[in-house]
Structure formats: C-alpha cells, structure tokens
Design an enzyme around this catalytic site. Structure first.
Site, PDB file in Angstrom:
ATOM      1  N   LYS A  58       2.398  -3.544   6.589  1.00 21.33           N
ATOM      2  CA  LYS A  58       2.765  -3.561   5.154  1.00 21.33           C
ATOM      3  C   LYS A  58       4.260  -3.259   4.997  1.00 21.33           C
ATOM      4  O   LYS A  58       4.959  -3.907   4.204  1.00 21.33           O
ATOM      5  CB  LYS A  58       1.930  -2.536   4.373  1.00 21.33           C
ATOM      6  CG  LYS A  58       0.445  -2.864   4.296  1.00 21.33           C
ATOM      7  CD  LYS A  58       0.179  -4.105   3.449  1.00 21.33           C
ATOM      8  CE  LYS A  58      -1.284  -4.473   3.388  1.00 21.33           C
ATOM      9  NZ  LYS A  58      -1.532  -5.799   2.800  1.00 21.33           N
ATOM     10  N   TYR A  67      -1.585  -0.905  10.868  1.00 18.89           N
ATOM     11  CA  TYR A  67      -1.874  -1.554   9.575  1.00 18.89           C
ATOM     12  C   TYR A  67      -0.757  -1.213   8.583  1.00 18.89           C
ATOM     13  O   TYR A  67      -0.186  -2.087   7.919  1.00 18.89           O
ATOM     14  CB  TYR A  67      -3.242  -1.094   9.044  1.00 18.89           C
ATOM     15  CG  TYR A  67      -3.370  -1.198   7.548  1.00 18.89           C
ATOM     16  CD1 TYR A  67      -3.552  -2.432   6.938  1.00 18.89           C
ATOM     17  CD2 TYR A  67      -3.270  -0.055   6.732  1.00 18.89           C
ATOM     18  CE1 TYR A  67      -3.630  -2.529   5.557  1.00 18.89           C
ATOM     19  CE2 TYR A  67      -3.355  -0.145   5.373  1.00 18.89           C
ATOM     20  CZ  TYR A  67      -3.530  -1.375   4.774  1.00 18.89           C
ATOM     21  OH  TYR A  67      -3.589  -1.474   3.414  1.00 18.89           O
ATOM     22  N   ASN A 121     -14.919   3.767   7.073  1.00 18.88           N
ATOM     23  CA  ASN A 121     -13.918   4.810   7.329  1.00 18.88           C
ATOM     24  C   ASN A 121     -13.508   5.492   6.040  1.00 18.88           C
ATOM     25  O   ASN A 121     -13.142   6.657   6.041  1.00 18.88           O
ATOM     26  CB  ASN A 121     -12.666   4.187   7.951  1.00 18.88           C
ATOM     27  CG  ASN A 121     -12.935   3.707   9.350  1.00 18.88           C
ATOM     28  OD1 ASN A 121     -13.402   4.470  10.182  1.00 18.88           O
ATOM     29  ND2 ASN A 121     -12.679   2.433   9.596  1.00 18.88           N
ATOM     30  N   TYR A 165      -0.529   0.055  -3.609  1.00 15.15           N
ATOM     31  CA  TYR A 165      -1.785   0.608  -4.125  1.00 15.15           C
ATOM     32  C   TYR A 165      -2.033   1.996  -3.560  1.00 15.15           C
ATOM     33  O   TYR A 165      -1.798   2.233  -2.384  1.00 15.15           O
ATOM     34  CB  TYR A 165      -2.993  -0.224  -3.692  1.00 15.15           C
ATOM     35  CG  TYR A 165      -2.899  -1.710  -3.833  1.00 15.15           C
ATOM     36  CD1 TYR A 165      -2.155  -2.320  -4.832  1.00 15.15           C
ATOM     37  CD2 TYR A 165      -3.612  -2.517  -2.944  1.00 15.15           C
ATOM     38  CE1 TYR A 165      -2.130  -3.698  -4.940  1.00 15.15           C
ATOM     39  CE2 TYR A 165      -3.588  -3.890  -3.049  1.00 15.15           C
ATOM     40  CZ  TYR A 165      -2.833  -4.481  -4.043  1.00 15.15           C
ATOM     41  OH  TYR A 165      -2.809  -5.837  -4.139  1.00 15.15           O
ATOM     42  N   ARG A 183      -6.579  12.743  -3.282  1.00 20.23           N
ATOM     43  CA  ARG A 183      -6.056  11.371  -3.293  1.00 20.23           C
ATOM     44  C   ARG A 183      -6.058  10.818  -4.722  1.00 20.23           C
ATOM     45  O   ARG A 183      -6.779  11.300  -5.592  1.00 20.23           O
ATOM     46  CB  ARG A 183      -6.937  10.432  -2.443  1.00 20.23           C
ATOM     47  CG  ARG A 183      -6.991  10.764  -0.969  1.00 20.23           C
ATOM     48  CD  ARG A 183      -5.662  10.488  -0.263  1.00 20.23           C
ATOM     49  NE  ARG A 183      -5.737  10.771   1.169  1.00 20.23           N
ATOM     50  CZ  ARG A 183      -5.533  11.976   1.709  1.00 20.23           C
ATOM     51  NH1 ARG A 183      -5.237  13.017   0.952  1.00 20.23           N
ATOM     52  NH2 ARG A 183      -5.609  12.130   3.025  1.00 20.23           N
ATOM     53  N   SER A 229       0.841  -1.201   0.000  1.00 23.84           N
ATOM     54  CA  SER A 229       0.000   0.000   0.000  1.00 23.84           C
ATOM     55  C   SER A 229       0.870   1.242   0.000  1.00 23.84           C
ATOM     56  O   SER A 229       1.981   1.227   0.550  1.00 23.84           O
ATOM     57  CB  SER A 229      -0.858  -0.023   1.267  1.00 23.84           C
ATOM     58  OG  SER A 229      -1.430   1.235   1.504  1.00 23.84           O
TER      59      SER A 229
HETATM   60  C1  UD1 Z   1      -6.703   5.166   3.917  1.00 25.83           C
HETATM   61  C2  UD1 Z   1      -5.516   4.567   4.618  1.00 25.83           C
HETATM   62  C3  UD1 Z   1      -4.722   3.725   3.660  1.00 25.83           C
HETATM   63  C4  UD1 Z   1      -5.587   2.695   2.977  1.00 25.83           C
HETATM   64  C5  UD1 Z   1      -6.717   3.409   2.267  1.00 25.83           C
HETATM   65  C6  UD1 Z   1      -7.656   2.404   1.635  1.00 25.83           C
HETATM   66  C7  UD1 Z   1      -4.791   6.097   6.385  1.00 25.83           C
HETATM   67  C8  UD1 Z   1      -3.718   7.002   6.872  1.00 25.83           C
HETATM   68  N1  UD1 Z   1      -4.648   5.588   5.178  1.00 25.83           N
HETATM   69  O1  UD1 Z   1      -6.264   6.148   2.984  1.00 25.83           O
HETATM   70  O2  UD1 Z   1      -3.702   3.073   4.386  1.00 25.83           O
HETATM   71  O3  UD1 Z   1      -4.817   1.943   2.075  1.00 25.83           O
HETATM   72  O4  UD1 Z   1      -7.458   4.188   3.221  1.00 25.83           O
HETATM   73  O5  UD1 Z   1      -8.437   3.013   0.661  1.00 25.83           O
HETATM   74  O6  UD1 Z   1      -5.737   5.848   7.068  1.00 25.83           O
HETATM   75  N2  UD1 Z   1     -12.693  11.578   3.895  1.00 25.83           N
HETATM   76  C9  UD1 Z   1     -13.718  12.416   4.288  1.00 25.83           C
HETATM   77  N3  UD1 Z   1     -14.789  11.872   4.914  1.00 25.83           N
HETATM   78  C10 UD1 Z   1     -14.900  10.523   5.182  1.00 25.83           C
HETATM   79  C11 UD1 Z   1     -13.841   9.672   4.755  1.00 25.83           C
HETATM   80  C12 UD1 Z   1     -12.760  10.231   4.137  1.00 25.83           C
HETATM   81  O7  UD1 Z   1     -13.670  13.630   4.082  1.00 25.83           O
HETATM   82  O8  UD1 Z   1     -15.908  10.094   5.766  1.00 25.83           O
HETATM   83  C13 UD1 Z   1     -11.536  12.142   3.171  1.00 25.83           C
HETATM   84  C14 UD1 Z   1     -10.207  11.982   3.897  1.00 25.83           C
HETATM   85  O9  UD1 Z   1      -9.981  13.049   4.772  1.00 25.83           O
HETATM   86  C15 UD1 Z   1      -9.248  11.928   2.702  1.00 25.83           C
HETATM   87  C16 UD1 Z   1     -10.047  11.253   1.594  1.00 25.83           C
HETATM   88  O10 UD1 Z   1     -11.409  11.430   1.957  1.00 25.83           O
HETATM   89  O11 UD1 Z   1      -8.909  13.227   2.283  1.00 25.83           O
HETATM   90  C17 UD1 Z   1      -9.753   9.768   1.450  1.00 25.83           C
HETATM   91  O12 UD1 Z   1      -9.888   9.124   2.702  1.00 25.83           O
HETATM   92  P1  UD1 Z   1      -9.913   7.523   2.833  1.00 25.83           P
HETATM   93  O13 UD1 Z   1     -10.858   6.950   1.848  1.00 25.83           O
HETATM   94  O14 UD1 Z   1     -10.140   7.183   4.276  1.00 25.83           O
HETATM   95  O15 UD1 Z   1      -8.464   7.074   2.364  1.00 25.83           O
HETATM   96  P2  UD1 Z   1      -7.011   7.538   2.889  1.00 25.83           P
HETATM   97  O16 UD1 Z   1      -7.088   8.150   4.237  1.00 25.83           O
HETATM   98  O17 UD1 Z   1      -6.345   8.294   1.798  1.00 25.83           O
END
Ligand code: UD1
Length: 333
Positions: free
Chosen positions: A153, A149, A198, A177, A231, A124
């Site tokens: 990795k 987690y 999440n 990924y 992202r 990841s």
């Molecule tokens: C997270 C994990 C990563 C994992 C990936 C799987 C961390 C630090 N990283 O990445 O290890 O491989 O998920 O896809 O946890 N957001 C919102 N509201 C929400 C959920 C997310 O605004 O309810 C925003 C976050 O702040 C971020 C973006 O959406 O800017 C993506 O979040 P998320 O899908 O959780 O992925 P990552 O945090 O990038």
C-alpha cells in the site's frame, strides 16, 4: 458518470458498487474472483434494481485492461483489487508485491492510454506503521510498515505520487481506511474470509455462530480504558460512501494527488466490540485473554477532520449498526 471498479465484487468494492448505482452512476467491474464470488453481481443488482457490467479478468492482464477501456467510455476508476491478508503477505511476500504492484501498473497504463485521469485508490491506515501519535492525521509519519501487505500500500501510494508528478492531468485520491466492519443492511453483502479469520469482527461472528469455540483476546494489559486494543472501526457502507465523496471531489476539482483518512475518529476496544455484539444480537461470545499479538499497537484511530472538511465525508453509522449488520450477513449466508 461511468465508473470502473477493480475488485468490485469484494467486500468493500461490492458495497461501493451499490452506492454508485444508487447515485445513478454506470458501474463496470473487473474482478478475477480470487477472493470473491460471481453471485455478488446478482446481490448488487437485487439491492439496487440496476445492472452492473462485470468482466471476470485479472487486473494484471494489461492488454485485457486496455480492451476494457476501449469497449467502455470510463470517466473515473476506483481501484480495490489486491491481496489483503496480512499473515499471508508475511509468508508470501513476492506474491503480494507481484500482484498488488503489477495490477496497479497495468491499470495505470490502460488509464493513461485511454486518457482517463480520475483515480481513487484503496489504501490503508497500515501505511502509518506504528503510529507516531493518535489520533492519526494525514501528516503523521509514514512507515516503517509492519508487513508486506502494508508495504504494498505504501509503495503504491509512492508510485502513484511519482506517476502524477510525471502526468499532471492525473487526479488521484488515496483513501486510507481504518478498520472496516459491518455489512449491507440487506444481509446480502458482507465479509466472508477464507479459513480462520485474522481480523476481530469476522472472528467474533464465527464464535457467535459456534463455528469457533471462543475468541482469543490478544492482550488486556495495554494502556487503554479496559486494557484491550483500541481501533477505529468504520461501517463498510459509510466507507463505501467515502468513495463517492472522493469521486465527487475529483470531478469538481483538480487536486493532483492527495491522501485522506477514512475513519470515524472514535476508538473502541476489543471488549467494547464484544459487549456491543452480545447486547445488540442477544448472543454470547465466549472469550479468553491471550498474550498480546506481535506487531499490534495499543491504540489506533483516525483524525477524520481532513476528509470531513475537504471531501464532505462523515461516518454516520454506530457501533450497534456495525455489530448488527455483521451478524445479519452471517445469519443470512
Ligand atoms: C489489521 C491490519 C490492517 C488491515 C486491517 C483490516 C495489521 C498490523 N493490520 O488491522 O493492515 O487493514 O486489519 O481490517 O495486521 N484481536 C483480538 N483477537 C482476534 C483478532 C483481533 O483480540 O482474534 C484484536 C487485535 O489485537 C486488535 C483488534 O482486535 O486490537 C483489531 O484487530 P484486527 O481486526 O486484526 O485489525 P488490525 O490489527 O487493527
């Protein structure tokens, strides 16, 4: 080729099984159903009109793994099996270290005993921790990771590096990924996380289906084009195809061990994803702006040049494909 896929009934694993079968490979899955359902076997078979052999078994069971290698002539392995919930890993670090590391040990021992040397490991972008620079290339500093987690990795990458050094016949691709989203276009395979999600895309679909009231956007004061986090979202079918490119590389070349980013190279913000979802699916996704989520970075996207040049991999699907297919899976479920 006969390919063993650990965690092959999970989100990325199941899509990869489909691509492998479509390319004419024989697929053997080992999965303990911890985070997946046995029905996925039927969906894979319905989509491909081919059979997949499934062992319901824990990869941590070393003798069981050795037995699978005795019963099948396995040419290559793709190792997906593992716990993957970031928040849970913070609450239960031992569970994460135990499961993700022991399963890898047991798999590797069984591989070496059976003289099977080609391995693709599901890593990841989390191994980069807070990225040194963006776009992130494979030479960026690794760690410190931000949760257990991610540390599993990073540890597994290091362990596989040591193992390959000791056993030079091993040929290993570490695939890092970025953010996998989307689902199979049939609507049969997709991501179905337990409880309140999440990750962004599973949360958006639950708001669209009115299971959850509104999306909480974590911060709109980042240094990005609209203030929300950026992202590198990659369609899971593209990601699955990346594994075939890696397998192909291992079967035609001796690489030892090497790592490859698997992303699109394009960054989208949270609000880009929300707007694209609303437009493509003609649905509303109500949201509120909340404070930043601890541990989040403003921007994280890949430099995909190495996987393009060395694996011949290029993500083809658009943001519209991602949001449409994510919704189709939920509508179909
Ligand atoms: C997270 C994990 C990563 C994992 C990936 C799987 C961390 C630090 N990283 O990445 O290890 O491989 O998920 O896809 O946890 N957001 C919102 N509201 C929400 C959920 C997310 O605004 O309810 C925003 C976050 O702040 C971020 C973006 O959406 O800017 C993506 O979040 P998320 O899908 O959780 O992925 P990552 O945090 O990038």
């Amino acid at each position: 080729m006969n390919v063993l896929v650990t965690g092959g009934l999970g989100f990325i694993g199941s899509h990869t099984c489909v691509e492998l079968l479509n390319e004419g490979h024989e697929v053997i899955v080992v999965d303990n159903l911890y985070n997946s359902k046995i029905e996925v076997k039927n969906y894979i078979e319905n989509i491909t009109k081919k059979q997949v052999k499934v062992y319901i078994q824990d990869v941590c069971d070393k003798e069981g793994m050795k037995q699978i290698f005795k019963e099948n002539k396995i040419d290559s392995v793709i190792h997906f099996a593992g716990y993957k919930a970031v928040g849970e890993s913070v609450a239960k670090p031992l569970m994460y270290y135990e499961n993700n590391l022991i399963s890898t040990f047991s798999l590797c021992e069984a591989m070496l005993e059976a003289e099977c040397y080609n391995l693709v490991f599901s890593s990841s972008a989390t191994v980069y921790g807070t990225p040194e620079r963006t776009p992130i290339d494979e030479n960026c500093r690794l760690g410190p990771t931000t949760n257990p987690y991610g540390t599993t990795k990073l540890f597994i990458e290091q362990i596989l590096t040591d193992l390959q050094f000791a056993n030079s016949k091993l040929n290993i691709a570490l695939l890092r990924y970025f953010n996998p989203v989307g689902a199979h276009e049939s609507g049969l395979l997709g991501e179905d996380p337990k409880g309140i999600p999440n990750n962004l895309m599973p949360y958006i679909v639950k708001v669209a289906s009115k299971e959850l009231e509104k999306l909480h956007v974590f911060g709109n004061d980042y240094d990005t084009h609209d203030g929300t986090g950026v992202r590198d979202y990659i369609h899971v079918v593209d990601l699955a195809k990346g594994h075939l490119c890696a397998l192909n590389k291992l079967n035609t070349e001796k690489i030892g061990i090497d790592c490859y980013n698997v992303g699109t190279g394009v960054g989208y913000s949270v609000l880009d994803m929300v707007r694209a979802f609303e437009k493509e699916n003609n649905l509303e996704v109500p949201f509120v702006i909340d404070p930043r989520r601890p541990g989040d970075v403003a921007t994280c996207y890949s430099n995909p040049d190495k996987s393009c040049k060395e694996l011949g991999f290029k993500a083809m699907k658009t943001i519209e494909d991602m949001v449409r297919d994510s919704w189709k899976f939920v509508e179909n479920s």
